[in-house]
Design a protein around this motif. Structure first.
Motif, PDB file in Angstrom:
ATOM      1  N   THR A   1      53.994  36.596  41.986  1.00  0.00           N
ATOM      2  CA  THR A   1      52.516  37.142  42.192  1.00  0.00           C
ATOM      3  C   THR A   1      53.164  38.592  42.360  1.00  0.00           C
ATOM      4  O   THR A   1      52.122  39.188  42.571  1.00  0.00           O
ATOM      5  CB  THR A   1      52.445  36.609  43.500  1.00  0.00           C
ATOM      6  N   ILE A   2      54.309  38.862  42.575  1.00  0.00           N
ATOM      7  CA  ILE A   2      54.634  40.458  42.329  1.00  0.00           C
ATOM      8  C   ILE A   2      54.263  40.638  41.003  1.00  0.00           C
ATOM      9  O   ILE A   2      54.132  42.069  40.257  1.00  0.00           O
ATOM     10  CB  ILE A   2      56.522  40.585  42.567  1.00  0.00           C
ATOM     11  N   VAL A   3      54.383  40.067  39.469  1.00  0.00           N
ATOM     12  CA  VAL A   3      54.130  40.474  38.111  1.00  0.00           C
ATOM     13  C   VAL A   3      52.816  40.738  38.840  1.00  0.00           C
ATOM     14  O   VAL A   3      52.528  42.247  37.608  1.00  0.00           O
ATOM     15  CB  VAL A   3      54.805  39.530  37.532  1.00  0.00           C
ATOM     16  N   ASP A   4      51.946  40.200  38.618  1.00  0.00           N
ATOM     17  CA  ASP A   4      51.015  40.339  39.375  1.00  0.00           C
ATOM     18  C   ASP A   4      50.532  42.314  39.790  1.00  0.00           C
ATOM     19  O   ASP A   4      48.814  43.093  38.835  1.00  0.00           O
ATOM     20  CB  ASP A   4      49.355  39.973  40.439  1.00  0.00           C
ATOM     21  N   LEU A   5      51.516  42.522  41.017  1.00  0.00           N
ATOM     22  CA  LEU A   5      50.919  43.779  40.746  1.00  0.00           C
ATOM     23  C   LEU A   5      51.214  44.989  39.895  1.00  0.00           C
ATOM     24  O   LEU A   5      51.189  46.021  39.764  1.00  0.00           O
ATOM     25  CB  LEU A   5      52.022  44.357  42.123  1.00  0.00           C
ATOM     26  N   ALA A   6      52.569  44.281  39.720  1.00  0.00           N
ATOM     27  CA  ALA A   6      52.204  45.862  37.813  1.00  0.00           C
ATOM     28  C   ALA A   6      51.241  45.432  36.900  1.00  0.00           C
ATOM     29  O   ALA A   6      51.742  46.440  35.971  1.00  0.00           O
ATOM     30  CB  ALA A   6      54.131  44.576  37.132  1.00  0.00           C
ATOM     31  N   LEU A   7      50.703  44.778  37.049  1.00  0.00           N
ATOM     32  CA  LEU A   7      50.095  44.084  35.875  1.00  0.00           C
ATOM     33  C   LEU A   7      48.607  45.181  36.344  1.00  0.00           C
ATOM     34  O   LEU A   7      47.715  46.060  35.311  1.00  0.00           O
ATOM     35  CB  LEU A   7      49.460  42.820  35.564  1.00  0.00           C
ATOM     36  N   VAL A   8      48.950  44.832  37.343  1.00  0.00           N
ATOM     37  CA  VAL A   8      46.924  46.106  38.356  1.00  0.00           C
ATOM     38  C   VAL A   8      48.072  47.863  38.040  1.00  0.00           C
ATOM     39  O   VAL A   8      46.882  48.218  37.357  1.00  0.00           O
ATOM     40  CB  VAL A   8      47.191  45.750  39.503  1.00  0.00           C
ATOM     41  N   GLU A   9      49.059  47.763  38.087  1.00  0.00           N
ATOM     42  CA  GLU A   9      49.632  49.395  37.838  1.00  0.00           C
ATOM     43  C   GLU A   9      49.049  49.433  36.500  1.00  0.00           C
ATOM     44  O   GLU A   9      48.695  50.864  35.804  1.00  0.00           O
ATOM     45  CB  GLU A   9      51.047  49.856  38.024  1.00  0.00           C
TER      46      GLU A   9
ATOM     47  N   THR B   1      45.419  49.554  35.140  1.00  0.00           N
ATOM     48  CA  THR B   1      44.946  51.579  35.516  1.00  0.00           C
ATOM     49  C   THR B   1      45.344  52.488  34.899  1.00  0.00           C
ATOM     50  O   THR B   1      45.039  53.039  34.838  1.00  0.00           O
ATOM     51  CB  THR B   1      46.287  51.136  37.494  1.00  0.00           C
ATOM     52  N   ARG B   2      47.039  52.497  35.030  1.00  0.00           N
ATOM     53  CA  ARG B   2      47.658  53.784  34.105  1.00  0.00           C
ATOM     54  C   ARG B   2      47.050  53.897  32.831  1.00  0.00           C
ATOM     55  O   ARG B   2      46.919  55.236  32.355  1.00  0.00           O
ATOM     56  CB  ARG B   2      48.646  53.751  34.418  1.00  0.00           C
ATOM     57  N   ALA B   3      46.893  52.499  31.835  1.00  0.00           N
ATOM     58  CA  ALA B   3      46.565  52.786  30.956  1.00  0.00           C
ATOM     59  C   ALA B   3      44.607  52.745  30.694  1.00  0.00           C
ATOM     60  O   ALA B   3      44.580  53.383  29.343  1.00  0.00           O
ATOM     61  CB  ALA B   3      46.665  51.346  30.094  1.00  0.00           C
ATOM     62  N   GLY B   4      44.228  52.964  31.793  1.00  0.00           N
ATOM     63  CA  GLY B   4      42.382  53.114  31.359  1.00  0.00           C
ATOM     64  C   GLY B   4      41.801  51.834  31.461  1.00  0.00           C
ATOM     65  O   GLY B   4      40.386  52.515  30.993  1.00  0.00           O
ATOM     66  N   PHE B   5      42.187  50.701  31.830  1.00  0.00           N
ATOM     67  CA  PHE B   5      41.456  49.742  31.931  1.00  0.00           C
ATOM     68  C   PHE B   5      40.983  49.334  32.615  1.00  0.00           C
ATOM     69  O   PHE B   5      39.471  48.799  32.163  1.00  0.00           O
ATOM     70  CB  PHE B   5      42.206  48.391  31.325  1.00  0.00           C
ATOM     71  N   VAL B   6      40.633  49.640  34.109  1.00  0.00           N
ATOM     72  CA  VAL B   6      40.263  48.970  35.356  1.00  0.00           C
ATOM     73  C   VAL B   6      38.758  49.809  34.964  1.00  0.00           C
ATOM     74  O   VAL B   6      37.237  48.890  35.518  1.00  0.00           O
ATOM     75  CB  VAL B   6      41.093  49.704  36.442  1.00  0.00           C
TER      76      VAL B   6
ATOM     77  N   TRP C   1      34.811  43.035  33.789  1.00  0.00           N
ATOM     78  CA  TRP C   1      35.926  41.643  32.884  1.00  0.00           C
ATOM     79  C   TRP C   1      37.190  41.666  34.528  1.00  0.00           C
ATOM     80  O   TRP C   1      37.654  41.803  34.899  1.00  0.00           O
ATOM     81  CB  TRP C   1      36.719  42.627  32.248  1.00  0.00           C
ATOM     82  N   ARG C   2      38.166  40.847  33.564  1.00  0.00           N
ATOM     83  CA  ARG C   2      38.921  40.539  34.908  1.00  0.00           C
ATOM     84  C   ARG C   2      39.966  39.888  34.335  1.00  0.00           C
ATOM     85  O   ARG C   2      39.824  38.707  33.232  1.00  0.00           O
ATOM     86  CB  ARG C   2      39.236  39.254  36.267  1.00  0.00           C
ATOM     87  N   PRO C   3      41.186  40.521  34.041  1.00  0.00           N
ATOM     88  CA  PRO C   3      42.755  39.328  34.252  1.00  0.00           C
ATOM     89  C   PRO C   3      42.651  38.289  34.174  1.00  0.00           C
ATOM     90  O   PRO C   3      42.709  38.430  35.194  1.00  0.00           O
ATOM     91  CB  PRO C   3      44.087  40.917  34.781  1.00  0.00           C
ATOM     92  N   MET C   4      43.328  38.288  33.171  1.00  0.00           N
ATOM     93  CA  MET C   4      43.829  36.159  33.782  1.00  0.00           C
ATOM     94  C   MET C   4      44.419  36.214  33.231  1.00  0.00           C
ATOM     95  O   MET C   4      45.147  35.976  31.880  1.00  0.00           O
ATOM     96  CB  MET C   4      42.770  35.190  33.288  1.00  0.00           C
ATOM     97  N   MET C   5      46.513  35.561  33.641  1.00  0.00           N
ATOM     98  CA  MET C   5      47.975  34.790  33.226  1.00  0.00           C
ATOM     99  C   MET C   5      47.112  33.260  32.696  1.00  0.00           C
ATOM    100  O   MET C   5      46.839  32.475  33.915  1.00  0.00           O
ATOM    101  CB  MET C   5      48.458  34.517  33.805  1.00  0.00           C
ATOM    102  N   THR C   6      47.579  33.101  31.295  1.00  0.00           N
ATOM    103  CA  THR C   6      47.601  31.647  31.145  1.00  0.00           C
ATOM    104  C   THR C   6      48.331  30.835  31.168  1.00  0.00           C
ATOM    105  O   THR C   6      48.348  29.593  30.659  1.00  0.00           O
ATOM    106  CB  THR C   6      46.309  31.806  29.830  1.00  0.00           C
TER     107      THR C   6
ATOM    108  N   GLY D   1      54.639  36.406  30.166  1.00  0.00           N
ATOM    109  CA  GLY D   1      53.319  35.585  30.682  1.00  0.00           C
ATOM    110  C   GLY D   1      52.504  35.766  28.705  1.00  0.00           C
ATOM    111  O   GLY D   1      52.188  36.855  28.212  1.00  0.00           O
ATOM    112  N   ARG D   2      51.314  35.523  28.807  1.00  0.00           N
ATOM    113  CA  ARG D   2      50.477  34.737  28.275  1.00  0.00           C
ATOM    114  C   ARG D   2      49.297  35.666  29.220  1.00  0.00           C
ATOM    115  O   ARG D   2      49.215  34.695  29.917  1.00  0.00           O
ATOM    116  CB  ARG D   2      50.181  34.059  27.503  1.00  0.00           C
ATOM    117  N   GLY D   3      48.040  36.507  28.347  1.00  0.00           N
ATOM    118  CA  GLY D   3      47.220  36.330  29.051  1.00  0.00           C
ATOM    119  C   GLY D   3      46.492  36.695  28.521  1.00  0.00           C
ATOM    120  O   GLY D   3      46.411  37.310  27.187  1.00  0.00           O
TER     121      GLY D   3
END
Length: 186
Positions: free
Chosen positions: A50-58, A61-66, A74-79, A127-129
């Motif tokens: 769950t904490i890894v999801d916070l890193a994905l959001v950051e 966001t910082r990569a300019g994808f949001v 579009w939405r991110p999804m971990m598989t 992780g794979r997403g």
């Protein structure tokens, strides 16, 4: 303080940090909060992802994808994920989460994450997403185009390649397996 509050703080903080490029590593400074704990008095193993999801959001966001992701719905999804725990994170301990997108194939991106306390890795994994849109999975080439990144992936690190193969074998064994027989009860 629940995870939505933490998510909001991470996202707002990420908007003020410098832009990053696909492949760069970010670090988040975090604290083990009381609602992160399990009955053993350390961070719950389920909380790490769950904490890894916070890193994905950051990261996104910082990569300019949001912005583009919101416009395209579009939405991110971990598989899938794999994590190894080495040491416990105790209540109120400060730790650093390192996170990066290491490589990708035509469909999925592969991430690496490490939880570090006092200079020592206490948990690490992969992780794979992917990105899912109204028409299904958005390919990595499109993700790279939106991020202004080279669509050619860096090489897959050996530990990640081993996990990808183990995951493929696990999925294949489940697809080939027959269902468990029903047990009659007395």
């Amino acid at each position: 303080m629940n995870l939505y509050w933490r998510l909001l703080l991470v996202w707002l903080g990420a908007r003020r940090k410098p832009r990053i490029r696909l492949g760069e590593t970010i670090e988040l400074g975090l604290t083990v909060l009381p609602n992160d704990l399990d009955l053993n008095g350390h961070m719950n193993n389920g909380r790490y992802l769950t904490i890894v999801d916070l890193a994905l959001v950051e990261y996104m966001t910082r990569a300019g994808f949001v912005g583009p992701a919101l416009r395209q719905r579009w939405r991110p999804m971990m598989t899938g994920s794999m994590i190894a725990f080495r040491r416990a994170l105790k209540p109120l301990r400060r730790y650093t989460l390192r996170f990066a997108i290491d490589c990708w194939d035509e469909r999925w991106a592969y991430v690496r994450f490490e939880f570090v306390h006092a200079g020592r890795v206490v948990a690490a994994g992969h992780g794979r997403g992917g990105i899912v849109g109204p028409q299904g999975v958005v390919g990595s080439a499109e993700m790279c185009r939106v991020l202004g990144a080279d669509p050619v992936s860096p090489p897959v690190p050996a530990p990640l390649a081993a996990w990808i193969e183990a995951d493929r074998l696990l999925r294949a064994s489940h697809e080939a397996a027959t269902p468990y027989p029903r047990q009659e009860t007395a």
